[in-house]
Design a protein around this motif. Structure first.
Motif, PDB file in Angstrom:
ATOM      1  N   ARG A  48     -71.181  53.364 -21.858  1.00 39.61           N
ATOM      2  CA  ARG A  48     -69.779  52.945 -21.864  1.00 39.61           C
ATOM      3  C   ARG A  48     -69.725  51.459 -21.533  1.00 39.61           C
ATOM      4  N   TRP A  49     -68.914  50.741 -22.308  1.00 42.22           N
ATOM      5  CA  TRP A  49     -68.764  49.315 -22.038  1.00 42.22           C
ATOM      6  C   TRP A  49     -67.919  49.102 -20.788  1.00 42.22           C
ATOM      7  N   CYS A  50     -68.269  48.095 -20.033  1.00 42.29           N
ATOM      8  CA  CYS A  50     -67.469  47.749 -18.857  1.00 42.29           C
ATOM      9  C   CYS A  50     -66.073  47.333 -19.318  1.00 42.29           C
ATOM     10  N   PRO A  51     -65.006  47.892 -18.714  1.00 43.57           N
ATOM     11  CA  PRO A  51     -63.646  47.572 -19.165  1.00 43.57           C
ATOM     12  C   PRO A  51     -63.112  46.237 -18.667  1.00 43.57           C
ATOM     13  N   ALA A  52     -63.883  45.503 -17.866  1.00 43.51           N
ATOM     14  CA  ALA A  52     -63.401  44.216 -17.365  1.00 43.51           C
ATOM     15  C   ALA A  52     -63.247  43.231 -18.521  1.00 43.51           C
ATOM     16  N   PRO A  53     -62.237  42.363 -18.475  1.00 45.00           N
ATOM     17  CA  PRO A  53     -62.034  41.394 -19.565  1.00 45.00           C
ATOM     18  C   PRO A  53     -63.250  40.493 -19.742  1.00 45.00           C
ATOM     19  N   ASN A  54     -63.651  40.314 -21.003  1.00 45.03           N
ATOM     20  CA  ASN A  54     -64.725  39.397 -21.392  1.00 45.03           C
ATOM     21  C   ASN A  54     -66.095  39.774 -20.837  1.00 45.03           C
ATOM     22  N   CYS A  55     -66.243  40.995 -20.344  1.00 42.00           N
ATOM     23  CA  CYS A  55     -67.552  41.426 -19.851  1.00 42.00           C
ATOM     24  C   CYS A  55     -68.405  41.893 -21.028  1.00 42.00           C
ATOM     25  N   GLN A  56     -69.668  41.475 -21.064  1.00 46.11           N
ATOM     26  CA  GLN A  56     -70.570  41.800 -22.161  1.00 46.11           C
ATOM     27  C   GLN A  56     -71.615  42.838 -21.765  1.00 46.11           C
ATOM     28  N   PHE A  57     -71.378  43.542 -20.658  1.00 46.91           N
ATOM     29  CA  PHE A  57     -72.349  44.519 -20.193  1.00 46.91           C
ATOM     30  C   PHE A  57     -71.877  45.937 -20.502  1.00 46.91           C
ATOM     31  N   GLY A  58     -72.847  46.801 -20.720  1.00 46.19           N
ATOM     32  CA  GLY A  58     -72.585  48.221 -20.847  1.00 46.19           C
ATOM     33  C   GLY A  58     -73.241  48.953 -19.691  1.00 46.19           C
ATOM     34  N   VAL A  59     -72.757  50.152 -19.408  1.00 48.28           N
ATOM     35  CA  VAL A  59     -73.304  50.957 -18.321  1.00 48.28           C
ATOM     36  C   VAL A  59     -73.744  52.293 -18.904  1.00 48.28           C
ATOM     37  N   GLU A  60     -75.013  52.614 -18.710  1.00 45.53           N
ATOM     38  CA  GLU A  60     -75.578  53.847 -19.244  1.00 45.53           C
ATOM     39  C   GLU A  60     -75.771  54.853 -18.117  1.00 45.53           C
ATOM     40  N   HIS A  61     -75.236  56.041 -18.318  1.00 42.56           N
ATOM     41  CA  HIS A  61     -75.372  57.109 -17.334  1.00 42.56           C
ATOM     42  C   HIS A  61     -76.675  57.848 -17.606  1.00 42.56           C
ATOM     43  N   VAL A  62     -77.565  57.851 -16.632  1.00 46.61           N
ATOM     44  CA  VAL A  62     -78.886  58.443 -16.839  1.00 46.61           C
ATOM     45  C   VAL A  62     -79.072  59.735 -16.071  1.00 46.61           C
ATOM     46  N   GLY A  63     -78.040  60.206 -15.384  1.00 41.59           N
ATOM     47  CA  GLY A  63     -78.157  61.467 -14.660  1.00 41.59           C
ATOM     48  C   GLY A  63     -77.379  61.428 -13.366  1.00 41.59           C
ATOM     49  N   GLY A  64     -77.256  62.585 -12.745  1.00 34.49           N
ATOM     50  CA  GLY A  64     -76.534  62.660 -11.485  1.00 34.49           C
ATOM     51  C   GLY A  64     -75.068  62.953 -11.688  1.00 34.49           C
ATOM     52  N   GLU A  65     -74.348  63.082 -10.579  1.00 35.23           N
ATOM     53  CA  GLU A  65     -72.943  63.458 -10.613  1.00 35.23           C
ATOM     54  C   GLU A  65     -72.033  62.360 -10.083  1.00 35.23           C
ATOM     55  N   THR A  66     -72.568  61.183  -9.823  1.00 34.55           N
ATOM     56  CA  THR A  66     -71.766  60.064  -9.352  1.00 34.55           C
ATOM     57  C   THR A  66     -71.282  59.265 -10.550  1.00 34.55           C
ATOM     58  N   TYR A  67     -69.986  58.941 -10.579  1.00 35.44           N
ATOM     59  CA  TYR A  67     -69.416  58.235 -11.719  1.00 35.44           C
ATOM     60  C   TYR A  67     -68.739  56.920 -11.329  1.00 35.44           C
ATOM     61  N   ASP A  68     -68.799  56.530 -10.073  1.00 32.17           N
ATOM     62  CA  ASP A  68     -68.283  55.227  -9.666  1.00 32.17           C
ATOM     63  C   ASP A  68     -69.367  54.189  -9.903  1.00 32.17           C
ATOM     64  N   VAL A  69     -69.047  53.155 -10.670  1.00 37.32           N
ATOM     65  CA  VAL A  69     -70.059  52.239 -11.191  1.00 37.32           C
ATOM     66  C   VAL A  69     -69.757  50.806 -10.779  1.00 37.32           C
ATOM     67  N   TRP A  70     -70.811  50.106 -10.363  1.00 39.74           N
ATOM     68  CA  TRP A  70     -70.746  48.657 -10.158  1.00 39.74           C
ATOM     69  C   TRP A  70     -71.361  47.978 -11.367  1.00 39.74           C
ATOM     70  N   CYS A  71     -70.582  47.189 -12.089  1.00 41.03           N
ATOM     71  CA  CYS A  71     -71.136  46.397 -13.181  1.00 41.03           C
ATOM     72  C   CYS A  71     -71.669  45.080 -12.621  1.00 41.03           C
ATOM     73  N   LYS A  72     -72.521  44.418 -13.381  1.00 44.28           N
ATOM     74  CA  LYS A  72     -73.059  43.133 -12.934  1.00 44.28           C
ATOM     75  C   LYS A  72     -71.998  42.048 -12.876  1.00 44.28           C
ATOM     76  N   CYS A  73     -70.856  42.286 -13.540  1.00 44.92           N
ATOM     77  CA  CYS A  73     -69.755  41.318 -13.472  1.00 44.92           C
ATOM     78  C   CYS A  73     -68.913  41.523 -12.222  1.00 44.92           C
ATOM     79  N   SER A  74     -69.322  42.459 -11.344  1.00 40.78           N
ATOM     80  CA  SER A  74     -68.651  42.786 -10.076  1.00 40.78           C
ATOM     81  C   SER A  74     -67.446  43.696 -10.252  1.00 40.78           C
ATOM     82  N   HIS A  75     -67.220  44.193 -11.464  1.00 43.95           N
ATOM     83  CA  HIS A  75     -66.121  45.140 -11.660  1.00 43.95           C
ATOM     84  C   HIS A  75     -66.580  46.535 -11.236  1.00 43.95           C
ATOM     85  N   TYR A  76     -65.712  47.226 -10.502  1.00 41.88           N
ATOM     86  CA  TYR A  76     -66.009  48.550  -9.953  1.00 41.88           C
ATOM     87  C   TYR A  76     -65.106  49.547 -10.664  1.00 41.88           C
ATOM     88  N   PHE A  77     -65.677  50.465 -11.445  1.00 44.39           N
ATOM     89  CA  PHE A  77     -64.846  51.344 -12.251  1.00 44.39           C
ATOM     90  C   PHE A  77     -65.450  52.736 -12.351  1.00 44.39           C
TER      91      PHE A  77
END
Length: 532
Positions: free
Chosen positions: A222-251
């Protein structure tokens, strides 16, 4: 007066909450881990950033590298050109294993489905001007040297090819499996031929379609929803869905909204829908009234009180008291007989529409109670994040004043990170409380937990925001011993608040399961109790 029919209540939940039994709230956030020791603090999350866990943050360049690797693997495995490999992967949703299985099971069927044909045409090798042929699109004669064909051999002039490919790329990702322009032909127009005739801008768009096709095929990405962010986040397992992107957006990886523990994604969607619709509802309640006969919501847009409903109703009534206009005559005391308050109340029966409106107003008041606190904590969190961004200035000042290394000043950032995270949890706890209306005991226990956590957070917030000021004046700074005492105090408050919010999150995600039912009492229709 002219009536303008207002829309029906756009906020049906306001009306229905008082008439229908509220649906069970799915308690707990996206993180279903019941580990009581899991921290809700931002500081812990930040320490885990970059480490192997449930998620991997990847850049666009890394995703393109993966795409090229898959294409190369398929080329080597099937001994096919890269254009064929791309088409096969697009057709099979970029699943290399599926392509391999289908190819070796029935190669001819796969070729026919994708439109792959051995080279039998292409650009003519005849010298320009020696022979001419008629283009089957524009019906103009052109030299064979300026005409081209897909592997099927159907010749079209280069200008028509360029136009055909331009339109296909503009239409969207269907250009990735483009077929021959001949209506009866299903042969694939390969990637090389598309790139040959596509202009620079079209070529970039085609490459983007190919990239998005690959990225979209990965259900774990899933692409990070922060404006102008070029990073994606890949879920590789587990049940935690709160994500820190490298752009510092927490979603939240599941729904794309900001991280919202302790509530689940459905509750977030419901409360955000209410936020967007409540202003329209307030306007209807303030400026519209139902026709006493047909009950359509109507707006008064002219000055006099004599109202006439639209066709086919055509009911005439008084805007002030909603009484029949023909009863506002001399026999009933004159036109303004509805002026006295008591008389107006006694003369007008309270119908179902009026009761529904009153219930809607009560529900709206209850919603406003929770929304104001939701918004206040949202604003406080934004200011806390702004303070974190400006923290370097304070750290440098304290370093120069008290000769403290950076390691001894980390407590400031840790405190502010904890404040920001707790404001986020507290904000969403009000959405949780808005839907928690089934059980009086749970409501009271929830409000107790929330109140205790909020009180401790306010102490920490005040200490970090206001008490630091005296140490930032280098001309009149307190002694080092005072600063060390302040540091110990702030560290202690940070630890206490973290424990309070860990308990709050754990209890809310468990659905307050330790609270006994309240003798079957349901508060779904009691806005005054649940809104306090």
């Amino acid at each position: 007066a002219v009536l303008v029919e207002a829309p029906a209540y756009p906020f049906p939940e306001i009306l229905q909450e008082e008439e229908m039994e509220e649906e069970e709230l799915v308690l707990g956030g996206c993180d279903s881990d019941d580990d009581g020791g899991q921290s809700s603090g931002l500081s812990d999350l930040e320490e885990e950033e970059g480490e192997e866990g449930d998620f991997i943050v990847v850049s666009e360049a890394e995703i393109r590298e993966r795409q090229e690797e898959d294409v190369g693997i398929l080329c080597s495995m099937l001994s096919v050109p890269r254009a064929w490999a791309c088409a096969l992967l697009v057709h099979h949703n970029w699943d290399v294993v599926k392509v391999q299985e289908a190819w070796f099971a029935d190669e001819d069927a796969v070729r026919n489905a994708v439109g792959l044909l051995e080279e039998g045409g292409g650009s003519s090798s005849s010298p320009r001007g020696e022979k001419v042929s008629t283009c089957r699109i524009c019906l103009e004669e052109s030299p064979r040297g300026s005409m081209s064909a897909a592997p099927c051999g159907h010749l079209f002039c280069d200008a028509c090819w360029a136009c055909y490919i331009h339109i296909a790329i503009a239409d969207g990702p269907g250009c990735l499996l483009l077929r021959c322009p001949d209506p009866a032909c299903r042969v694939l127009v390969g990637k090389e031929m598309v790139e040959r005739f596509a202009a620079d801008e079209d070529g970039e768009r085609y490459s983007l379609h190919l990239f998005r096709s690959y990225a979209g095929s990965n259900k774990r990405l899933r692409w990070c929803p922060a404006p102008n962010c070029q990073f994606g986040v890949e879920h590789v397992g587990g049940e935690t869905y709160d994500v820190w992107c490298k752009c510092s957006h927490y979603f939240c990886w599941k729904c794309g909204e900001e991280a919202h523990r302790p509530v689940d994604c459905d509750t977030v969607a419901r409360i955000l829908k209410k936020h967007s619709e409540v202003e329209n509802t307030k306007w209807i309640l303030a400026y519209c009234k139902p026709c006493p006969k047909c009950h359509r919501q109507i707006e008064k847009n002219e000055g006099c009180m004599h109202m006439t409903c639209k066709d086919p109703c055509r009911h005439q009534f008084c805007w002030l008291c909603l009484g029949d206009w023909f009863k506002h005559g001399e026999n009933t005391g004159g036109l303004y007989s509805c002026n006295p308050f008591n008389q107006a109340q006694e003369s007008r029966p309270v119908d179902e529409a009026e009761l529904r409106k009153k219930r809607a107003q009560q529900s709206l008041e209850r919603y406003t109670h929770y929304y104001e606190r939701w918004a206040a904590n949202h604003t406080s969190r934004q200011k806390a994040l702004q303070s974190i961004a400006e923290l370097d200035t304070q750290v440098e000042c304290l370093k120069d004043t008290y000769c403290q290394p950076h390691g001894q000043l980390k407590f400031l950032k840790e405190a502010w990170l904890q404040i920001a995270e707790c404001r986020r949890v507290l904000k969403w706890s009000y959405a949780y409380g808005f839907y928690l209306r089934k059980n009086r005991n749970k409501q009271k226990f929830f409000e107790y937990l929330q109140g205790e956590a909020e009180a401790q957070l306010d102490v920490l917030h005040s200490c970090a925001e206001k008490e630091i000021d005296v140490f930032l004046d280098p001309t009149d700074a307190p002694l080092l011993e005072d600063f060390i005492a302040y540091r110990s105090k702030l560290v202690g408050f940070t630890s206490v608040v973290q424990r309070y919010f860990e308990n709050l999150v754990r209890d809310l995600e468990s659905g307050l399961k330790d609270v006994l039912p309240g003798n079957g009492e349901a508060d779904a229709g009691d806005a005054s109790d649940s809104g306090s």
